[in-house]
Every structure is written in structure tokens, then in C-alpha cells.
Write a protein that holds these residues in place. Structure first.
Motif, PDB file in Angstrom:
ATOM      1  N   VAL A 162       0.903  -1.163   0.111  1.00 39.14           N
ATOM      2  CA  VAL A 162       0.020   0.427  -0.365  1.00 39.14           C
ATOM      3  C   VAL A 162       1.043   1.127   0.208  1.00 39.14           C
ATOM      4  O   VAL A 162       1.765   1.545   0.777  1.00 39.14           O
ATOM      5  N   ARG A 163       0.589   2.097  -0.868  1.00 34.26           N
ATOM      6  CA  ARG A 163       1.340   3.340  -0.793  1.00 34.26           C
ATOM      7  C   ARG A 163      -0.064   4.363  -0.495  1.00 34.26           C
ATOM      8  O   ARG A 163      -0.658   4.717  -0.799  1.00 34.26           O
ATOM      9  N   VAL A 164       1.568   5.438   0.809  1.00 37.86           N
ATOM     10  CA  VAL A 164       0.704   6.653   1.658  1.00 37.86           C
ATOM     11  C   VAL A 164       0.517   7.556   0.938  1.00 37.86           C
ATOM     12  O   VAL A 164       1.891   7.535   1.124  1.00 37.86           O
ATOM     13  N   TYR A 165       0.214   8.591   0.580  1.00 34.34           N
ATOM     14  CA  TYR A 165       0.868   9.551  -0.682  1.00 34.34           C
ATOM     15  C   TYR A 165       0.085  11.248   0.168  1.00 34.34           C
ATOM     16  O   TYR A 165      -1.605  11.025   1.054  1.00 34.34           O
ATOM     17  N   ALA A 166       0.454  11.811   0.248  1.00 31.51           N
ATOM     18  CA  ALA A 166      -0.476  13.566   0.219  1.00 31.51           C
ATOM     19  C   ALA A 166      -0.558  14.279  -0.802  1.00 31.51           C
ATOM     20  O   ALA A 166       0.289  13.661  -2.440  1.00 31.51           O
ATOM     21  N   ALA A 167      -1.000  15.254  -0.981  1.00 38.59           N
ATOM     22  CA  ALA A 167      -1.124  16.117  -1.976  1.00 38.59           C
ATOM     23  C   ALA A 167      -0.223  17.395  -1.147  1.00 38.59           C
ATOM     24  O   ALA A 167      -0.283  17.809  -0.022  1.00 38.59           O
ATOM     25  N   ASP A 168       0.526  18.003  -2.566  1.00 35.46           N
ATOM     26  CA  ASP A 168       1.296  19.295  -2.240  1.00 35.46           C
ATOM     27  C   ASP A 168       0.313  20.595  -2.803  1.00 35.46           C
ATOM     28  O   ASP A 168      -0.892  20.463  -2.677  1.00 35.46           O
ATOM     29  N   ALA A 186      11.678  -5.890  -3.234  1.00 34.82           N
ATOM     30  CA  ALA A 186      10.015  -6.216  -3.645  1.00 34.82           C
ATOM     31  C   ALA A 186       9.920  -5.452  -4.578  1.00 34.82           C
ATOM     32  O   ALA A 186       8.748  -4.767  -4.676  1.00 34.82           O
ATOM     33  N   LEU A 187       9.510  -3.670  -3.487  1.00 39.21           N
ATOM     34  CA  LEU A 187       9.076  -2.615  -3.873  1.00 39.21           C
ATOM     35  C   LEU A 187       9.554  -2.034  -5.059  1.00 39.21           C
ATOM     36  O   LEU A 187       8.712  -1.449  -5.594  1.00 39.21           O
ATOM     37  N   ALA A 188      10.957  -2.353  -4.998  1.00 41.65           N
ATOM     38  CA  ALA A 188      11.389  -2.056  -6.459  1.00 41.65           C
ATOM     39  C   ALA A 188      11.147  -2.728  -7.747  1.00 41.65           C
ATOM     40  O   ALA A 188      10.753  -2.322  -9.153  1.00 41.65           O
ATOM     41  N   GLN A 189      10.736  -3.974  -7.089  1.00 45.32           N
ATOM     42  CA  GLN A 189       9.990  -4.617  -8.594  1.00 45.32           C
ATOM     43  C   GLN A 189       8.875  -4.335  -8.866  1.00 45.32           C
ATOM     44  O   GLN A 189       8.077  -4.710 -10.275  1.00 45.32           O
ATOM     45  N   GLN A 190       7.917  -4.434  -7.962  1.00 40.37           N
ATOM     46  CA  GLN A 190       6.295  -4.271  -7.783  1.00 40.37           C
ATOM     47  C   GLN A 190       5.770  -3.064  -8.339  1.00 40.37           C
ATOM     48  O   GLN A 190       4.682  -2.867  -8.622  1.00 40.37           O
ATOM     49  N   VAL A 191       6.395  -1.839  -7.739  1.00 37.60           N
ATOM     50  CA  VAL A 191       6.001  -0.226  -7.192  1.00 37.60           C
ATOM     51  C   VAL A 191       5.871   0.201  -8.483  1.00 37.60           C
ATOM     52  O   VAL A 191       7.224   0.360  -9.027  1.00 37.60           O
ATOM     53  N   PRO A 192       5.365   0.634  -9.053  1.00 34.56           N
ATOM     54  CA  PRO A 192       4.817   2.316 -10.864  1.00 34.56           C
ATOM     55  C   PRO A 192       6.291   2.925 -10.589  1.00 34.56           C
ATOM     56  O   PRO A 192       6.893   3.151  -9.103  1.00 34.56           O
ATOM     57  N   GLN A 193       7.007   3.373 -11.326  1.00 38.38           N
ATOM     58  CA  GLN A 193       8.317   4.205 -11.375  1.00 38.38           C
ATOM     59  C   GLN A 193       8.164   5.203 -10.963  1.00 38.38           C
ATOM     60  O   GLN A 193       8.742   5.798  -9.685  1.00 38.38           O
ATOM     61  N   LEU A 245      19.798   3.224  -5.385  1.00 43.73           N
ATOM     62  CA  LEU A 245      20.588   1.637  -4.485  1.00 43.73           C
ATOM     63  C   LEU A 245      19.945   1.499  -3.670  1.00 43.73           C
ATOM     64  O   LEU A 245      19.813   0.489  -3.081  1.00 43.73           O
ATOM     65  N   GLU A 246      20.498   2.179  -2.810  1.00 51.87           N
ATOM     66  CA  GLU A 246      19.686   2.028  -1.527  1.00 51.87           C
ATOM     67  C   GLU A 246      18.655   1.807  -0.866  1.00 51.87           C
ATOM     68  O   GLU A 246      18.323   1.138  -0.479  1.00 51.87           O
ATOM     69  N   PHE A 247      17.434   2.110  -1.191  1.00 54.47           N
ATOM     70  CA  PHE A 247      16.071   2.353  -1.503  1.00 54.47           C
ATOM     71  C   PHE A 247      16.187   0.229  -2.397  1.00 54.47           C
ATOM     72  O   PHE A 247      15.164  -0.813  -1.694  1.00 54.47           O
ATOM     73  N   TYR A 279       5.549   6.054  -8.868  1.00 52.26           N
ATOM     74  CA  TYR A 279       5.781   6.831  -7.115  1.00 52.26           C
ATOM     75  C   TYR A 279       6.936   6.156  -6.483  1.00 52.26           C
ATOM     76  O   TYR A 279       7.470   6.550  -5.510  1.00 52.26           O
ATOM     77  N   ILE A 280       7.669   5.646  -7.465  1.00 52.30           N
ATOM     78  CA  ILE A 280       8.966   5.217  -5.976  1.00 52.30           C
ATOM     79  C   ILE A 280       9.982   6.881  -6.540  1.00 52.30           C
ATOM     80  O   ILE A 280      10.926   6.582  -5.503  1.00 52.30           O
ATOM     81  N   ALA A 281      10.094   7.517  -7.702  1.00 53.76           N
ATOM     82  CA  ALA A 281      10.560   8.650  -8.180  1.00 53.76           C
ATOM     83  C   ALA A 281      10.417   9.776  -6.952  1.00 53.76           C
ATOM     84  O   ALA A 281      10.602  10.714  -5.894  1.00 53.76           O
ATOM     85  N   SER A 282       8.308   9.279  -6.925  1.00 57.10           N
ATOM     86  CA  SER A 282       7.924  10.149  -5.538  1.00 57.10           C
ATOM     87  C   SER A 282       8.553  10.442  -4.371  1.00 57.10           C
ATOM     88  O   SER A 282       8.992  11.034  -3.389  1.00 57.10           O
ATOM     89  N   TYR A 283       8.726   8.964  -4.023  1.00 56.56           N
ATOM     90  CA  TYR A 283       9.356   8.497  -2.300  1.00 56.56           C
ATOM     91  C   TYR A 283      10.147   8.751  -2.417  1.00 56.56           C
ATOM     92  O   TYR A 283      10.727   9.787  -1.315  1.00 56.56           O
ATOM     93  N   LEU A 284      10.999   9.019  -3.677  1.00 59.58           N
ATOM     94  CA  LEU A 284      13.250   9.638  -3.308  1.00 59.58           C
ATOM     95  C   LEU A 284      12.961  10.831  -3.171  1.00 59.58           C
ATOM     96  O   LEU A 284      14.027  11.443  -4.075  1.00 59.58           O
ATOM     97  N   LYS A 285      11.960  11.604  -4.069  1.00 61.81           N
ATOM     98  CA  LYS A 285      11.838  13.154  -3.966  1.00 61.81           C
ATOM     99  C   LYS A 285      12.579  13.258  -5.258  1.00 61.81           C
ATOM    100  O   LYS A 285      13.600  14.174  -6.152  1.00 61.81           O
ATOM    101  N   ILE A 286      12.593  12.480  -6.517  1.00 57.79           N
ATOM    102  CA  ILE A 286      13.011  13.277  -8.274  1.00 57.79           C
ATOM    103  C   ILE A 286      12.473  12.226  -9.160  1.00 57.79           C
ATOM    104  O   ILE A 286      11.368  12.200  -8.947  1.00 57.79           O
ATOM    105  N   THR A 287      12.788  13.407 -10.118  1.00 58.56           N
ATOM    106  CA  THR A 287      11.469  13.038 -11.447  1.00 58.56           C
ATOM    107  C   THR A 287      11.289  11.192 -11.838  1.00 58.56           C
ATOM    108  O   THR A 287      12.055  10.714 -11.515  1.00 58.56           O
ATOM    109  N   PRO A 288      10.019  11.025 -12.489  1.00 52.54           N
ATOM    110  CA  PRO A 288      10.254  10.240 -13.195  1.00 52.54           C
ATOM    111  C   PRO A 288      11.480  10.278 -14.271  1.00 52.54           C
ATOM    112  O   PRO A 288      12.170   8.832 -14.099  1.00 52.54           O
TER     113      PRO A 288
END
Length: 194
Positions: free
Chosen positions: A55-61, A160-167, A152-154, A169-178
Motif C-alpha cells: 500500500v502506498r501512503v501519499y499526500a498532495a502538495d 520487492a518494492l523496487a520490482q512491484q511498485v510503478p516507477q 541504490l539504497e532503496f 511512485y518510487i520517484a516521488s518517494y525518493l523526491k526525484i523526477t520520473p
């Protein structure tokens, strides 16, 4: 439900009899990938446990863009603590990243159980403290290093998250652009193929 029973056994605080009784009050809830467990501005009145899924937890800026705060994985409980305890509408939303099997318990049922099973309150307190400490540790790496170091740390921490979560959302979590993440992944694949 075996995973839920196992987690409730954490620390040996609850007896097997207590665990059986508590688990009998949980309700099964399946979420399809992309489905929300909780939308923005709803009051959170239940706690969930993930038997299987992410499950992804997110907010809106301030511009209305979604910002991924963290991911909840198998064998973890999740709740919007602030909304749950204050009964104010949530600023966060909870969305399934893959098909999920969860178990939920309502606030009123849990409060009643805490009166009936005194050790449940102690268990919840120790679980909450552990979860908060883990969240601090989990998010620590986000404040240090460049995009490559963070990615790399993520991947190291959450393969498993790196394989299953759409890119995106990972970018958003890492605070970088897709786009940055896409370039980074291509570079890493190229580097591994040499």
C-alpha cells in the motif's frame, strides 16, 4: 490470517488465547491494484494489517501533485494515526499498489478489546513505538546522497518494492523526477551489462 496471528505474537505480550480472540474480531478486506483503502479528507476509524500486498501512503502538495510518503508492506499494520486519534479528516490517502489482502478492525471494536484484554493496550503501544522508530530509520536515507545513492539504497532495502511498485511512485518517494529515475535505471542496467 496466519501472518496477523504471528505479528500479534510479537514480544510475547499476548497469550495464544488472547490472539485467537482478537483475530476473531478482524474483517477480511481485499483491495485491487489501484484501489484506495482510504481517500483524502476521510476520517480514519480503522486499523488495517497487510497479509499480502503493498500500500502506498501519499499526500498532495500545494500544487495538488501527489507526493508518496511511504509504502506499507506485507506483515505491517497501517493507520493514519493523526486522523484516527483526533477524528479529523485525513491529509493522506492509502492506495493499493498491487492486489492486497488485508484485515481491518474498527476503532470502537479495538477500544472494547483493550478493555477486555488489558495486555492489548501494552502490545499496541510497543508496536506503535517500533513502527515509528522503523519509519524514522526507513526514511533516514532519503535525506542523504544524490539520486543514484538514494535509489541504490532503496533497491537494497526493498527489492520487492523496487520490482512491484510503478516507477513514478518510487520517484516521488525518493523526491526525484520520473525522468531522472528512468535515466538512472537505464545507466545501471547498461553498467551491469558490461
Amino acid at each position: 490470517m496466519e501472518k496477523l496471528k504471528s505479528v500479534l505474537g510479537f514480544g510475547g505480550i499476548l497469550s495464544a488465547e488472547d490472539i485467537g480472540y482478537i483475530v476473531s474480531h478482524y474483517k477480511s478486506r481485499t483491495l485491487k491494484s489501484g484501489q484506495h483503502f482510504q481517500e483524502f479528507h476521510k476520517i480514519c476509524n480503522e486499523i488495517a494489517f497487510i497479509e499480502n500486498g503493498i500500500v502506498r501512503v501519499y499526500a498532495a502538495d500545494e500544487n495538488g501533485n501527489e507526493v508518496t510518503k511511504y509504502f506499507v508492506r506485507e506483515n505491517q499494520f497501517f493507520v493514519d494515526l493523526e486522523s484516527y486519534y483526533t477524528a479529523k479528516p485525513s491529509a493522506d490517502a492509502f492506495q493499493a499498489m498491487v492486489d492486497c489482502e488485508t484485515y481491518t478492525i474498527s476503532k470502537s471494536v479495538l477500544e472494547k478489546l483493550c478493555e477486555e484484554v488489558p495486555n492489548l493496550f501494552i502490545f499496541i503501544k510497543s508496536l506503535t513505538e517500533t513502527a515509528l522508530l522503523n519509519k524514522i530509520k526507513d526514511n533516514d536515507f532519503l535525506n542523504f546522497g544524490d539520486a543514484k545513492t538514494k535509489y541504490l539504497e532503496f533497491v537494497r532495502r526493498y527489492p520487492a518494492l523496487a520490482q512491484q511498485v510503478p516507477q513514478q511512485y518510487i520517484a516521488s518517494y525518493l523526491k526525484i523526477t520520473p525522468q531522472s529515475l528512468s535515466r538512472l535505471r537505464k545507466e545501471l542496467v547498461k553498467g551491469n551489462n558490461r
